[in-house]
Motif scaffolding. Sequence first.
Motif, short mmCIF file in Angstrom:
data_model
loop_
_atom_site.label_atom_id
_atom_site.label_comp_id
_atom_site.label_asym_id
_atom_site.label_seq_id
_atom_site.Cartn_x
_atom_site.Cartn_y
_atom_site.Cartn_z
N SER A 119 0.98 4.89 -3.33
CA SER A 119 0.00 5.85 -2.85
C SER A 119 0.15 7.18 -3.59
N ASP A 124 -0.06 9.97 -2.04
CA ASP A 124 0.54 10.89 -1.07
C ASP A 124 2.06 10.75 -1.13
N LEU A 175 -4.63 13.25 1.72
CA LEU A 175 -5.75 12.43 1.24
C LEU A 175 -7.05 12.79 1.95
N GLY A 210 0.81 -1.22 0.00
CA GLY A 210 0.00 0.00 0.00
C GLY A 210 0.84 1.26 0.00
N GLY A 211 1.97 1.23 0.71
CA GLY A 211 2.82 2.42 0.77
C GLY A 211 3.68 2.64 -0.44
N ALA A 252 3.88 8.73 1.56
CA ALA A 252 3.52 7.33 1.81
C ALA A 252 4.74 6.43 1.93
#
Length: 731
Positions: free
Chosen positions: A567, A569, A731, A563-564, A572
Amino acid sequence: MAAETTRVIRVAVPVPLHGMFDYLVPSNVAIAVGMRVLLRFGRRHLVGIVMACDVTPSVALDKLRPVERCLDESPLLDTALLKLLRWTARYYHHPLGETVATALPAALRRVDAAADASRNRGWQAVSEPAVDAETALTRAPRQREILATLRTAGQAIAQATLVARFPTAARPLAQLAARGLVEAVTLPGGLERGHEGPAPALTADQSDALTRLRDVEGFAPALIDGVTGSGKTELYFRRMADVLASGGQCLFLAPEIGLTPQLIERVRARFDAAIGVLHSARSDGERADVWRAAAVGDADIVIGTRSAVFTPMPRLGLIVVDEEHDGSYKQGDGLRYHARDVAAKRAQDAGIPLLLGSATPALETLHNAQSHRFAHLRLTRRATGAAMPAIRVIDIRSRPLDGGLSDPLIAALTPHIEAGNQVMIFINRRGFAPALACHDCGWIAPCERCDAPMTAHAGGRRLICHHCGEQAAAPQACTACGSTQLLALGAGTQRVAGALRSRFPHVTIARFDRDATARKGRLEAQLADVANGTTQLMVGTQMLAKGHDFARLTCVGVLDVDGGLFSADFRATEHMSQVVTQVAGRAGRADRPGEVWLQTRNPDHPLLHRLLAGGYAGFARAALAEREATALPPFGYLALLRAEAHDSQQPHDFLAEAAAHVPAGGELACWGPVPAPMARRAGRYRAQLLLHAGTRAQLHPILDAWQAVLPKLPLARRVRWSIDVDPQDLL
């Protein structure tokens, strides 16, 4: 009220309006800056804080209202703290009245709150109990354990502390009191007394760092950059002992309440000092007691989470910010302050040392250290001499998963369990599964109020939105096609724990997430079971990722690092690297070697290779170079203007009007307005506008202008809007 018999005071009122408001008080009423007053604002009664006395009124006297009454005999907030609060309001562009209210505990913000602090109940062992009083305890092990704890302490212990250590302590305490073995006492101010304990020998790294810390006087910010288990806390304690010996107070900030039970025990066992604790798990009355005790100088050490940074402490001599990188220090709504940065300003104003500690420092903090604004103290080895755990990657592409667990991971952790060691499985997702989907048509159960799927809980029988809290029973059939083939997709802590129970039915498993630890005292009880070895397998979210010291833990599995990696962002990858490093650092801290396994579908990702090859320090070097090339923090400064409304167009129109007041052609960039990454949340449509500047001097004048202009825009009353300075989450 005649003019010659009144005085004009200026009050910070907790309303979403910038500026202060003038009120009248009778000349014979003792009033001072920092006191609370009860006043009428519009149709409401509110509690305000006096910011100035005997001022020239901004309007005619007959237009001013008198205060209802003064609530204090002496100021609650001193001059230094009021100065800090004014700075906080200016820097974060938030109304002063709401900013000042943030510094007060909830019990002192209420219009019916009494000025006197309540008293705190404690218990102590009776010095000369009745003969044969302990005979009946043969079959009462919990009563014996509590009595032994009180006798070992040799002094009264707060009831809240006993309940935290023994969640079912209330009934055994009453039974012990009935037998004449213990007695209730009154502890002033919600404080408890620690006792002086031995200090461990320092390693060479610790000794060198302590010498450097002691060589500097006055405002001295220092980053203690140490690998997990390197003894950062011992350096905090040595400097705290120095400050206490000179008559000062210490403020110790921790990111989450999950870290405080173990920390409080360590502080109590080390310092013969009055200790107060401030965090959200304590009642309003308990927090007010500690706050007031700190304000009058009775508390020597205050341990608290984010908002404790505003605790009044007249003898403040040191501020410690543990796990300074943690996102919990940034307030997500209302006054969006960062406690680490406010702590730095408070230490600067007071001319005292500031200690920032982390195994994975924030890139902003590392940049300050590399720019010599902060001292940079490195601890490269564990205090126990234990080796850092080996970290390996499991490629789960094309592999079947049982509750999120791959067969290679099960094979890796099995020998640790069979050897009697402890194992931790980390997955930063609570619930049973992230989504409930139809196998036939692909429909996913949505939240009706958010642009997000509902999370399946309780084996998929209940749906909960983790963004707005909406709940519903899981449908029996797909609402799109009518199929009954509904599947829970992915895994959360509940599903992982269930899969582990089926694989290891004779092993005690504990789940650590917001749902499992919601009941008061539950977290402390579960941590105690881990510490004494009762629990062998842990499954949890970020509340297990930092600060804890589990001597028997030898294996850690991280289920989802992907997930990181992808992202939207830009922070992340930093957050992912911090989490992986922190979780890995829980393993092998004592005399048992540890290992860490990362499950991923992207084993060739360059970030993973960089992290595994160079550790967090190697990642940070590369990440700082990328940030400098793109002028992102800490090489640039951001402010985010958010807007939301029930109408989908109004937030965009409001932000477009705001963007029109940003000068064109300058060095400041204005990006947006654009929909927020989650465009609808809790039934409201969301949009945002991002400002980027090379310096704070370029950014803040625009925010100052916005502060005056935005409330007057035509749509300002139709949308809910906020300014977030130095946003940590885009986010």
